[in-house]
Design a protein around this motif. Structure first.
Motif, mmCIF file in Angstrom:
data_model
loop_
_atom_site.group_PDB
_atom_site.id
_atom_site.type_symbol
_atom_site.label_atom_id
_atom_site.label_comp_id
_atom_site.label_asym_id
_atom_site.label_seq_id
_atom_site.Cartn_x
_atom_site.Cartn_y
_atom_site.Cartn_z
ATOM 1 N N PHE A 115 60.796 -76.298 23.862
ATOM 2 C CA PHE A 115 61.201 -77.465 23.073
ATOM 3 C C PHE A 115 61.946 -77.086 21.792
ATOM 4 O O PHE A 115 62.893 -77.773 21.396
ATOM 5 C CB PHE A 115 59.970 -78.314 22.725
ATOM 6 C CG PHE A 115 59.401 -79.040 23.907
ATOM 7 C CD1 PHE A 115 60.005 -80.183 24.391
ATOM 8 C CD2 PHE A 115 58.266 -78.567 24.553
ATOM 9 C CE1 PHE A 115 59.487 -80.849 25.491
ATOM 10 C CE2 PHE A 115 57.747 -79.226 25.654
ATOM 11 C CZ PHE A 115 58.360 -80.373 26.127
ATOM 12 N N VAL A 116 61.522 -76.014 21.137
ATOM 13 C CA VAL A 116 62.149 -75.641 19.874
ATOM 14 C C VAL A 116 63.349 -74.718 20.098
ATOM 15 O O VAL A 116 64.277 -74.699 19.287
ATOM 16 C CB VAL A 116 61.121 -74.972 18.943
ATOM 17 C CG1 VAL A 116 61.746 -74.553 17.621
ATOM 18 C CG2 VAL A 116 59.952 -75.916 18.692
ATOM 19 N N GLY A 117 63.350 -73.980 21.193
ATOM 20 C CA GLY A 117 64.426 -73.034 21.468
ATOM 21 C C GLY A 117 65.819 -73.647 21.442
ATOM 22 O O GLY A 117 66.710 -73.131 20.745
ATOM 23 N N PRO A 118 66.076 -74.741 22.170
ATOM 24 C CA PRO A 118 67.418 -75.353 22.123
ATOM 25 C C PRO A 118 67.816 -75.821 20.732
ATOM 26 O O PRO A 118 68.993 -75.711 20.347
ATOM 27 C CB PRO A 118 67.298 -76.532 23.097
ATOM 28 C CG PRO A 118 66.193 -76.145 24.023
ATOM 29 C CD PRO A 118 65.226 -75.373 23.191
ATOM 30 N N LEU B 296 45.491 -70.483 26.266
ATOM 31 C CA LEU B 296 45.951 -71.457 25.280
ATOM 32 C C LEU B 296 47.146 -70.919 24.492
ATOM 33 O O LEU B 296 48.139 -71.640 24.265
ATOM 34 C CB LEU B 296 44.809 -71.809 24.328
ATOM 35 C CG LEU B 296 45.144 -72.831 23.215
ATOM 36 C CD1 LEU B 296 45.556 -74.166 23.817
ATOM 37 C CD2 LEU B 296 43.953 -73.010 22.287
ATOM 38 N N SER B 297 47.081 -69.661 24.077
ATOM 39 C CA SER B 297 48.174 -69.067 23.306
ATOM 40 C C SER B 297 49.451 -68.980 24.133
ATOM 41 O O SER B 297 50.549 -69.285 23.638
ATOM 42 C CB SER B 297 47.772 -67.671 22.817
ATOM 43 O OG SER B 297 46.618 -67.735 22.003
ATOM 44 N N VAL B 298 49.331 -68.581 25.394
ATOM 45 C CA VAL B 298 50.506 -68.478 26.262
ATOM 46 C C VAL B 298 51.147 -69.849 26.460
ATOM 47 O O VAL B 298 52.377 -70.007 26.387
ATOM 48 C CB VAL B 298 50.121 -67.852 27.622
ATOM 49 C CG1 VAL B 298 51.280 -67.961 28.611
ATOM 50 C CG2 VAL B 298 49.724 -66.401 27.439
ATOM 51 N N VAL B 299 50.320 -70.871 26.703
ATOM 52 C CA VAL B 299 50.843 -72.217 26.915
ATOM 53 C C VAL B 299 51.558 -72.720 25.661
ATOM 54 O O VAL B 299 52.655 -73.291 25.734
ATOM 55 C CB VAL B 299 49.702 -73.178 27.327
ATOM 56 C CG1 VAL B 299 50.183 -74.623 27.300
ATOM 57 C CG2 VAL B 299 49.195 -72.819 28.707
ATOM 58 N N LEU B 300 50.941 -72.505 24.488
ATOM 59 C CA LEU B 300 51.562 -72.957 23.244
ATOM 60 C C LEU B 300 52.886 -72.248 22.991
ATOM 61 O O LEU B 300 53.868 -72.875 22.573
ATOM 62 C CB LEU B 300 50.611 -72.723 22.076
ATOM 63 C CG LEU B 300 49.364 -73.617 22.021
ATOM 64 C CD1 LEU B 300 48.474 -73.227 20.845
ATOM 65 C CD2 LEU B 300 49.755 -75.077 21.907
ATOM 66 N N VAL B 301 52.934 -70.938 23.238
ATOM 67 C CA VAL B 301 54.170 -70.184 23.017
ATOM 68 C C VAL B 301 55.261 -70.647 23.970
ATOM 69 O O VAL B 301 56.420 -70.857 23.564
ATOM 70 C CB VAL B 301 53.911 -68.675 23.168
ATOM 71 C CG1 VAL B 301 55.232 -67.904 23.193
ATOM 72 C CG2 VAL B 301 53.032 -68.168 22.045
ATOM 73 N N VAL B 302 54.919 -70.829 25.244
ATOM 74 C CA VAL B 302 55.916 -71.251 26.240
ATOM 75 C C VAL B 302 56.469 -72.623 25.890
ATOM 76 O O VAL B 302 57.696 -72.840 25.892
ATOM 77 C CB VAL B 302 55.303 -71.241 27.652
ATOM 78 C CG1 VAL B 302 56.239 -71.922 28.644
ATOM 79 C CG2 VAL B 302 55.017 -69.817 28.088
#
Length: 296
Positions: A41-44, A30-36
């Motif tokens: 989405f937020v990176g750009p 769950l943590s890996v999926v949320l971080v990815v």
């Protein structure tokens, strides 16, 4: 022992989650999926916002820097004045909320008629509207442009006029479908009670249906504004006058000779209103989309 039903069936059983190893695997995945997904989405958005503070050399630097070494907040002020963003934003708001007003009037009327008045061949009309959703928007550009050049019956040229943007957005099959689904969930007993009290179809719509439809009207309003705000190709064709262009086209037209960092700052400013709309009304969007999905 609790009775097992399909309603409580999940990807990972409760027995597996009760074990220490199951908990570790579950929370790790769950943590890996949320971080990815957050990075995707937020990176750009983060890169665009921070690049507006960088110098031209730092923007073009490879590999890119995550945090501006020497922030230049003046880039945003330069973008605001040099690219005339105040005028472009006003044009965009004018087009967006004009399209919203027409959609609320005509799409609500169409959905109400199909849902509650049930005209002859209403299902065929609805099917035709939904069929338009399967046609790529690029295919409709040429016939729409020819229509705008010479409006049938009236023979009026709508180039460089707000109607060229407003008219194609009025008949939105997706919004009509959303509204109809919501209107279908309104009990017919209320409609019958209103008819017994002497209310006609229009009075019933204004006094009963619309007050109960605020969630879905909010969703349709947000979709209408965002669709006009993010459109690029169609406004570029029908609004060639730089003084009448929305912000996406205006930035493109005035970007010649503008430094890269200032241009990115202008793009960050143009993206801010729609981002704020989503953050402020995300609950309304989800509640409106699911409000008419179940009856009872």
């Amino acid at each position: 022992m609790a009775e097992f039903t399909p309603a409580n069936r999940t990807l990972i059983s409760s027995a597996t989650l009760a074990r220490p190893r199951g908990k570790v695997i579950y929370w790790t995945v769950l943590s890996v999926v949320l971080v990815v997904f957050t990075l995707v989405f937020v990176g750009p958005l983060y890169w665009m916002a921070t690049s507006g503070f960088k110098s031209v050399h730092e923007v073009l630097h490879n590999p890119p820097t995550l945090v501006p070494k020497d922030p230049h907040p003046s880039n945003y002020k330069t973008a605001w004045t040099q690219l005339k963003l105040a005028k472009l934003l006003w044009n965009t708001f004018y087009y967006a909320f004009g399209a919203l007003a027409f959609q609320l009037v005509f799409d609500v009327a169409a959905a109400y008629a199909l849902s509650k008045l049930r005209p002859v061949l209403g299902n065929i009309v609805l099917g035709g509207m939904l069929a338009t959703l399967m046609i790529p928007s690029a295919v409709l550009i040429i016939p729409q442009y020819m229509t705008v050049l010479d409006l049938p019956l009236l023979h009026v040229n709508l180039i460089n006029h707000p109607w060229a943007i407003w008219l194609p957005t009025v008949a939105n099959g997706f919004n009509i479908f959303l509204l109809k689904r919501f209107f279908d969930s309104i009990p017919n007993d209320l409609m019958a009670a209103a008819a017994i009290d002497g209310a006609g179809p229009m009075r019933t719509l204004l006094s009963i249906v619309l007050p109960m439809s605020r969630p879905i009207l909010g969703v349709v309003s947000i979709f209408a504004v965002v669709n006009v705000w993010k459109d690029f190709l169609w406004p570029m064709l029908v609004e060639p006058d730089p003084s009448k262009q929305p912000i996406n086209i205006g930035i493109n037209s005035l970007s010649q000779g503008v430094p890269q960092n200032v241009l990115i700052a202008a793009l960050a400013i143009s993206a801010l209103p729609t981002l704020l709309i989503f953050l402020l009304f995300q609950r309304n969007i989800m509640s409106g989309l699911t409000a008419g999905s179940l009856k009872g």
